[in-house]
Design a protein around this motif. Structure first.
Motif, PDB file in Angstrom:
ATOM      1  N   SER A 245       0.815  -1.220   0.000  1.00 25.78           N
ATOM      2  CA  SER A 245       0.000   0.000   0.000  1.00 25.78           C
ATOM      3  C   SER A 245       0.840   1.258   0.000  1.00 25.78           C
ATOM      4  N   SER A 246       2.133   1.156   0.320  1.00 25.85           N
ATOM      5  CA  SER A 246       3.001   2.326   0.305  1.00 25.85           C
ATOM      6  C   SER A 246       3.351   2.769  -1.112  1.00 25.85           C
ATOM      7  N   ILE A 247       3.065   1.939  -2.112  1.00 28.18           N
ATOM      8  CA  ILE A 247       3.314   2.321  -3.502  1.00 28.18           C
ATOM      9  C   ILE A 247       2.268   3.354  -3.915  1.00 28.18           C
ATOM     10  N   PRO A 248       2.665   4.499  -4.438  1.00 27.07           N
ATOM     11  CA  PRO A 248       1.687   5.533  -4.803  1.00 27.07           C
ATOM     12  C   PRO A 248       0.669   5.024  -5.826  1.00 27.07           C
ATOM     13  N   ILE A 249      -0.555   5.414  -5.643  1.00 26.70           N
ATOM     14  CA  ILE A 249      -1.702   5.165  -6.515  1.00 26.70           C
ATOM     15  C   ILE A 249      -2.036   3.668  -6.572  1.00 26.70           C
ATOM     16  N   ILE A 250      -1.112   2.850  -7.080  1.00 24.24           N
ATOM     17  CA  ILE A 250      -1.397   1.424  -7.213  1.00 24.24           C
ATOM     18  C   ILE A 250      -1.652   0.802  -5.841  1.00 24.24           C
ATOM     19  N   GLY A 251      -0.830   1.152  -4.870  1.00 19.66           N
ATOM     20  CA  GLY A 251      -1.006   0.613  -3.528  1.00 19.66           C
ATOM     21  C   GLY A 251      -2.327   1.040  -2.906  1.00 19.66           C
ATOM     22  N   GLN A 252      -2.717   2.300  -3.110  1.00 18.12           N
ATOM     23  CA  GLN A 252      -3.985   2.753  -2.549  1.00 18.12           C
ATOM     24  C   GLN A 252      -5.182   2.068  -3.221  1.00 18.12           C
ATOM     25  N   ILE A 253      -5.068   1.818  -4.527  1.00 15.59           N
ATOM     26  CA  ILE A 253      -6.148   1.099  -5.221  1.00 15.59           C
ATOM     27  C   ILE A 253      -6.271  -0.326  -4.684  1.00 15.59           C
ATOM     28  N   LEU A 254      -5.122  -0.989  -4.493  1.00 13.71           N
ATOM     29  CA  LEU A 254      -5.159  -2.346  -3.950  1.00 13.71           C
ATOM     30  C   LEU A 254      -5.769  -2.357  -2.551  1.00 13.71           C
ATOM     31  N   PHE A 255      -5.392  -1.401  -1.710  1.00  9.12           N
ATOM     32  CA  PHE A 255      -5.947  -1.363  -0.354  1.00  9.12           C
ATOM     33  C   PHE A 255      -7.451  -1.147  -0.394  1.00  9.12           C
ATOM     34  N   LEU A 256      -7.929  -0.293  -1.303  1.00  5.19           N
ATOM     35  CA  LEU A 256      -9.373  -0.059  -1.423  1.00  5.19           C
ATOM     36  C   LEU A 256     -10.094  -1.335  -1.836  1.00  5.19           C
ATOM     37  N   VAL A 257      -9.512  -2.066  -2.789  1.00  7.55           N
ATOM     38  CA  VAL A 257     -10.131  -3.318  -3.232  1.00  7.55           C
ATOM     39  C   VAL A 257     -10.202  -4.323  -2.084  1.00  7.55           C
ATOM     40  N   LEU A 258      -9.105  -4.455  -1.336  1.00 13.61           N
ATOM     41  CA  LEU A 258      -9.093  -5.391  -0.210  1.00 13.61           C
ATOM     42  C   LEU A 258     -10.039  -4.931   0.900  1.00 13.61           C
ATOM     43  N   TRP A 259     -10.128  -3.631   1.102  1.00 14.97           N
ATOM     44  CA  TRP A 259     -11.067  -3.091   2.102  1.00 14.97           C
ATOM     45  C   TRP A 259     -12.497  -3.457   1.736  1.00 14.97           C
TER      46      TRP A 259
END
Length: 284
Positions: A245-259
């Protein structure tokens, strides 16, 4: 008064006078001797110090120094000053003729470029520290939740393994429904506490589901046989989530999907539990 009392009184008076006066570098010539001051500091001619750090006050140099850092203060370099590097943040540097400085960096908040650079740098540092702290808290919290639910976590875990896509879609619908309901409730003064309660319950359910997702990911990473204990699988999974999730943009998208997948897992788990309870209560 005895000689001992006179000596004690003189010593106390000297200490009080030293505390009240501005900090002055010691007269002994000592190389590589560092100074850290939070008061006005003077390096007199003939004195030599190593590195100097002064915060919130001015610094006057008439002797020799290696590296100087002054934050929110002014630097006065006398004609006898010999300094290797001077860094001043938020103040002014006044150099008299004859002073020698090899490297000088002056950043004042009045300069738009340095002001923006300092603010951006501090903002990035604060953001990084916040994300780091949040990652530690999230890792510990999800691991504890998974360990607490180790007796019953296999049920939602089986549903997630059966169809992660369905869990994600369920999470999207539940999230939209909760946000819409909270928005309607928040439109009235009486409904604001109820809206806050709905969002709090939603967050708790999402964290529980995210713990299940962490176990699922952890078992895929280390293998089911090597991660038989639930807390170990959860620790491996949430560590992967936090790191990615620390990766910009891609990490936040992955965290949102897992959330969203976690929200869907919890919603389906509660739905099946409710139907099972109703079936047990139904008359035969």
């Amino acid at each position: 008064m005895t000689r001992a009392k006179r000596s004690l009184a003189a010593a106390i008076g000297g200490l009080m006078l030293f505390a009240a006066a501005p900090a002055v570098a010691q007269a002994s010539v000592v190389s590589n001797q560092g100074l850290i001051r939070t008061s006005a500091t003077d390096v007199l001619p003939g004195q030599s110090v190593g590195d100097i750090v002064v915060v919130g006050h001015d610094l006057t140099i008439g002797g020799t120094a290696d590296h100087v850092l002054v934050v929110n203060g002014n630097v006065d370099l006398l004609p006898t000053a010999r300094v290797d590097t001077v860094i001043d943040l938020g103040g002014e540097v006044r150099t008299l003729p004859g002073a020698t400085v090899h490297k000088l960096l002056h950043a004042t908040l009045g300069n738009p470029f340095w002001s923006g650079a300092i603010v951006a740098g501090l903002g990035a540092l604060v953001a990084w520290m916040g994300l780091f702290a949040a990652g530690i808290v999230l890792t510990a919290l999800l691991t504890v939740i998974a360990a607490a639910l180790r007796e019953s976590i296999e049920v939602p875990l089986a549903e997630l393994e059966k169809s992660a896509r369905r869990a994600g879609l369920s999470g999207v619908f539940v999230t939209l429904a909760v946000l819409a309901l909270a928005g309607l409730l928040a439109a009235t003064l009486v409904g604001i506490p109820v809206a806050a309660l709905c969002l709090a319950l939603y967050a708790i359910g999402a964290l529980v589901g995210l713990a299940v997702v962490s176990v699922w990911i952890g078992r895929m990473i280390v293998g089911r046989d090597r991660a038989r204990e639930v807390w170990k699988a959860a620790l491996a999974g949430v560590s992967f989530i936090v790191a990615f999730s620390s990766i910009p943009i891609i990490g936040q998208i992955l965290f949102l999907v897992l959330w969203l997948a976690g929200v869907g897992v919890t919603a389906e788990w509660l739905w099946r539990w409710r139907h099972r309870r109703k079936g047990q209560r139904a008359p035969t």
